[in-house]
Design a protein around this motif. Structure first.
Motif, PDB file in Angstrom:
ATOM      1  N   MET A  79      62.777  85.552  45.531  1.00 43.80           N
ATOM      2  CA  MET A  79      62.082  85.405  44.096  1.00 43.80           C
ATOM      3  C   MET A  79      63.234  85.126  43.273  1.00 43.80           C
ATOM      4  O   MET A  79      63.946  85.508  43.014  1.00 43.80           O
ATOM      5  N   CYS A  80      62.753  83.841  42.485  1.00 42.78           N
ATOM      6  CA  CYS A  80      63.721  83.199  41.607  1.00 42.78           C
ATOM      7  C   CYS A  80      63.871  84.253  40.239  1.00 42.78           C
ATOM      8  O   CYS A  80      62.866  84.582  39.634  1.00 42.78           O
ATOM      9  N   GLY A  81      65.097  84.493  39.962  1.00 40.97           N
ATOM     10  CA  GLY A  81      65.389  85.228  38.955  1.00 40.97           C
ATOM     11  C   GLY A  81      65.233  84.586  37.666  1.00 40.97           C
ATOM     12  O   GLY A  81      65.232  85.078  36.576  1.00 40.97           O
ATOM     13  N   ARG A  82      65.013  82.967  37.699  1.00 38.96           N
ATOM     14  CA  ARG A  82      64.959  82.629  36.424  1.00 38.96           C
ATOM     15  C   ARG A  82      63.319  82.312  35.936  1.00 38.96           C
ATOM     16  O   ARG A  82      63.076  82.817  34.901  1.00 38.96           O
ATOM     17  N   CYS A  83      62.779  81.784  36.848  1.00 36.57           N
ATOM     18  CA  CYS A  83      61.098  81.730  36.577  1.00 36.57           C
ATOM     19  C   CYS A  83      60.251  82.608  37.341  1.00 36.57           C
ATOM     20  O   CYS A  83      59.275  82.736  36.793  1.00 36.57           O
ATOM     21  N   GLY A  84      60.879  83.349  38.189  1.00 33.49           N
ATOM     22  CA  GLY A  84      59.925  84.355  38.909  1.00 33.49           C
ATOM     23  C   GLY A  84      59.236  83.806  39.887  1.00 33.49           C
ATOM     24  O   GLY A  84      58.367  84.485  40.594  1.00 33.49           O
ATOM     25  N   ILE A  93      67.454  76.405  46.786  1.00 32.61           N
ATOM     26  CA  ILE A  93      67.348  76.559  45.437  1.00 32.61           C
ATOM     27  C   ILE A  93      65.826  76.713  45.105  1.00 32.61           C
ATOM     28  O   ILE A  93      64.729  76.339  46.003  1.00 32.61           O
ATOM     29  N   CYS A  94      65.469  76.960  43.873  1.00 37.09           N
ATOM     30  CA  CYS A  94      64.113  77.337  43.501  1.00 37.09           C
ATOM     31  C   CYS A  94      63.334  75.999  43.450  1.00 37.09           C
ATOM     32  O   CYS A  94      63.710  75.143  42.890  1.00 37.09           O
ATOM     33  N   TRP A  95      62.039  75.821  44.122  1.00 32.77           N
ATOM     34  CA  TRP A  95      61.465  74.594  44.353  1.00 32.77           C
ATOM     35  C   TRP A  95      60.565  74.238  43.018  1.00 32.77           C
ATOM     36  O   TRP A  95      60.438  73.099  42.432  1.00 32.77           O
ATOM     37  N   ARG A  96      60.445  75.166  42.003  1.00 35.65           N
ATOM     38  CA  ARG A  96      59.858  74.973  40.766  1.00 35.65           C
ATOM     39  C   ARG A  96      60.915  74.662  39.746  1.00 35.65           C
ATOM     40  O   ARG A  96      60.567  73.819  39.216  1.00 35.65           O
ATOM     41  N   CYS A  97      61.982  75.523  39.325  1.00 30.90           N
ATOM     42  CA  CYS A  97      62.868  75.055  38.289  1.00 30.90           C
ATOM     43  C   CYS A  97      64.258  74.724  38.812  1.00 30.90           C
ATOM     44  O   CYS A  97      65.078  74.353  37.765  1.00 30.90           O
ATOM     45  N   GLY A  98      64.633  74.640  40.118  1.00 37.78           N
ATOM     46  CA  GLY A  98      66.013  74.088  40.506  1.00 37.78           C
ATOM     47  C   GLY A  98      67.137  75.164  40.343  1.00 37.78           C
ATOM     48  O   GLY A  98      68.234  74.934  40.652  1.00 37.78           O
ATOM     49  N   HIS A  99      66.845  76.395  40.030  1.00 37.16           N
ATOM     50  CA  HIS A  99      67.725  77.310  40.123  1.00 37.16           C
ATOM     51  C   HIS A  99      68.235  77.799  41.343  1.00 37.16           C
ATOM     52  O   HIS A  99      67.476  77.749  42.397  1.00 37.16           O
ATOM     53  N   ASP A 100      69.578  77.827  41.562  1.00 38.70           N
ATOM     54  CA  ASP A 100      70.301  77.919  42.604  1.00 38.70           C
ATOM     55  C   ASP A 100      70.973  79.361  42.624  1.00 38.70           C
ATOM     56  O   ASP A 100      71.893  79.802  41.793  1.00 38.70           O
TER      57      ASP A 100
HETATM   58 ZN   LIG Z   1      62.903  79.182  39.637  1.00 38.34          ZN
END
Ligand SMILES: [Zn+2]
Length: 104
Positions: A79-84, A93-100
């Protein structure tokens, strides 16, 4: 006054301890909430007990990254820690916001 953040609900005690260890390696203090129930209930199978991991509020973002890395290693997605957003394990990396999650 210490403020604690409910970081993660582990599905069983063993997972909680694995994550607790990973957090402590990073120097993050961890509290397990719910573990004490075990001694009260006694007969209940360990995997029925849910344990919440709590970390100091100021360690929240650092601890979230530890959880992300842990979940990726399990191969069950993370689960992405930036956008959830939930990401499959094949995404680095997160497919939605690009968070690594590996990025500090
Ligand atoms: Zn994200």
């Amino acid at each position: 006054m210490d403020q604690w953040f409910n970081l993660y609900r582990a599905s069983h005690v063993l997972e909680a301890h694995a994550i607790k260890g990973a957090l402590e390696v990073e120097g993050i203090a961890v509290r397990l909430n719910g573990e004490g129930l075990q001694s009260l209930i006694g007969e209940l199978p360990v995997d029925l007990l849910q344990v919440t991991l709590m970390v100091p509020v100021e360690e929240r973002s650092r601890a979230s990254r530890v959880i992300e890395r842990y979940q990726k290693r399990q191969g069950n997605g993370w689960m992405c820690g930036r956008c959830g957003e939930e990401n499959s394990a094949s995404f680095d990396i997160c497919w939605r916001c690009g968070h690594d999650p590996e990025e500090e």
